[in-house]
Design an enzyme around this catalytic site. Structure first.
Site, PDB file in Angstrom:
ATOM      1  N   SER A 226     -86.361  78.028  12.834  1.00 44.12           N
ATOM      2  CA  SER A 226     -87.527  77.478  13.512  1.00 44.12           C
ATOM      3  C   SER A 226     -87.370  75.964  13.650  1.00 44.12           C
ATOM      4  CB  SER A 226     -88.778  77.793  12.686  1.00 44.12           C
ATOM      5  OG  SER A 226     -89.938  77.776  13.451  1.00 44.12           O
TER       6      SER A 226
ATOM      7  N   TYR B 247    -100.658  70.386  19.759  1.00 46.12           N
ATOM      8  CA  TYR B 247    -100.005  69.382  20.586  1.00 46.12           C
ATOM      9  C   TYR B 247    -100.440  69.560  22.041  1.00 46.12           C
ATOM     10  CZ  TYR B 247     -97.537  68.631  16.236  1.00 46.12           C
ATOM     11  OH  TYR B 247     -97.257  68.374  14.921  1.00 46.12           O
TER      12      TYR B 247
ATOM     13  N   ARG C 125     -89.591  77.036   6.186  1.00 46.36           N
ATOM     14  CA  ARG C 125     -89.478  76.551   4.809  1.00 46.36           C
ATOM     15  C   ARG C 125     -88.472  77.351   3.985  1.00 46.36           C
ATOM     16  NH1 ARG C 125     -95.800  74.933   3.375  1.00 46.36           N
ATOM     17  NH2 ARG C 125     -96.213  73.990   5.395  1.00 46.36           N
TER      18      ARG C 125
END
Length: 355
Positions: free
Chosen positions: A22, A181, A323
């Protein structure tokens, strides 16, 4: 045979497996240029066996950066360093892509490890922009509401950035329409209160993101995949939700988008998100089922058997890890060993550890 490790071909590009890196901002660039940190960070994930290594959100204009340390692809001068990364990633057998982005009202901030607050004038703050003059939070600066001419300029900036991505030998592009965003800001009625053709109805709120998709698809080769990352829901009453996401995905499919990358949240600081293992996979599953478009699942996918289940059960066509790949760059190699004894794509330099 593991479904997670089945190759996947879209157009002219074949991904060796369904574990994708990602886009993860590193806030470590200078003037938008990738540097040695990015080279090692991204290269490690390619060595680790991922099917796709996606470079982080790369701003299509200087004002589109979240922080001064964001990657940028607003200049032809950036191309060579992006290609340096692409060449190494390709040499390890992985596909490479880039996420094109504009941070909108969430731009002009400091790095997260310095608090992530809005920059001051002394720190070089710049004017943020948005569909409407609504700050992200009580303490955030008020953005400038974009004019129609300014919207058109940003659409062109996305198309120009796509041309540079092609010159840098990227295999795919992802357009960032998530996490609060700029494109997400247009989609959500919580951040878009315009009364012109870019606001109001769902079709109007989707107009700017679809113009970006159309402009990018016009310059991006048909054989190269185009992804769009969305926030499937704002997790807020009266905001963007999964029903609107399904309709938006229908329109994305009609414009030639290949994959919808299904994330969530980010448009308000007050959203109550029920975080847990695989908490967003249901969005990818519904869009895949109802729209008939390939989807990617993201969000707390941390175990090989969990990732395998997402793909095997048809919830999504791929998983995008963030992560977990920071904790373990070699997750794909470990997953290959754990899942049905599948042998991963170990680099020849590391093969002694694979035995």
């Amino acid at each position: 045979m593991s479904d997670l490790f089945q190759p996947w071909t879209i157009g002219d590009v074949t991904f060796r497996n369904r574990i994708f890196v990602s886009p993860m901002c590193q806030y470590s660039a200078e003037d938008g240029f990738p540097n040695d940190w990015h080279f090692v960070h991204l290269g490690s994930r390619a060595v680790g066996g991922a099917g796709l290594v996606m470079m982080e959100a790369s701003a299509v204009t200087p004002a589109g950066r979240i922080t001064p340390g964001d990657l940028g692809i607003w200049s032809d001068d950036h191309v060579a360093e992006f290609k340096r990364n692409a060449d190494f990633i390709h040499a390890q057998g992985a596909a490479v892509g880039v996420q094109l982005a504009h941070a909108g009202r969430k731009a002009s901030c400091d790095a997260p490890w310095r608090g992530g607050k809005a920059l001051t004038a002394a720190q070089g703050a710049w004017q943020t922009v948005a569909p409407s003059a609504i700050p992200f939070s009580e303490n955030a600066p008020t953005p400038h509401a974009l004019t129609k001419d300014e919207i058109a300029e940003i659409v062109t900036a996305f198309a120009d950035a796509a041309k540079r991505a092609l010159a840098a030998d990227m295999d795919m592009i992802e357009l960032h329409a998530a996490h609060g965003y700029l494109m997400h800001e247009f989609l959500s009625p919580l951040s878009n209160t315009r009364d012109d053709e870019y606001g109001g109805s769902l079709a109007n709120r989707a107009r700017f993101p679809l113009e970006v998709v159309r402009a990018v698809r016009a310059v991006w080769p048909v054989g190269k995949p185009l992804f769009v990352r969305i926030s499937s829901t704002d997790w807020e009453d009266g905001g963007w939700d999964i029903d609107q996401s399904v309709q938006f995905a229908h329109w994305l499919k009609a414009e030639g988008v290949d994959v919808v990358d299904c994330s969530g949240g980010g448009n308000t600081p007050t959203a109550k998100i029920p975080v847990g293992p695989g908490y967003q996979t249901e969005f990818a599953a519904r869009i895949r089922r109802e729209v008939g478009i390939a989807t990617g699942a993201v969000g707390m996918i941390t175990e090989p058997v969990q990732a395998e289940h997402v793909v095997h059960s048809g919830q999504a066509d791929c998983v995008l890890l963030a992560r977990e790949l920071l904790r373990d760059p070699y997750f794909p190699l470990r997953a290959a060993r754990e899942l049905h004894g599948v042998q991963g794509d170990w680099p020849v330099q590391y093969e002694r550890a694979a035995r």
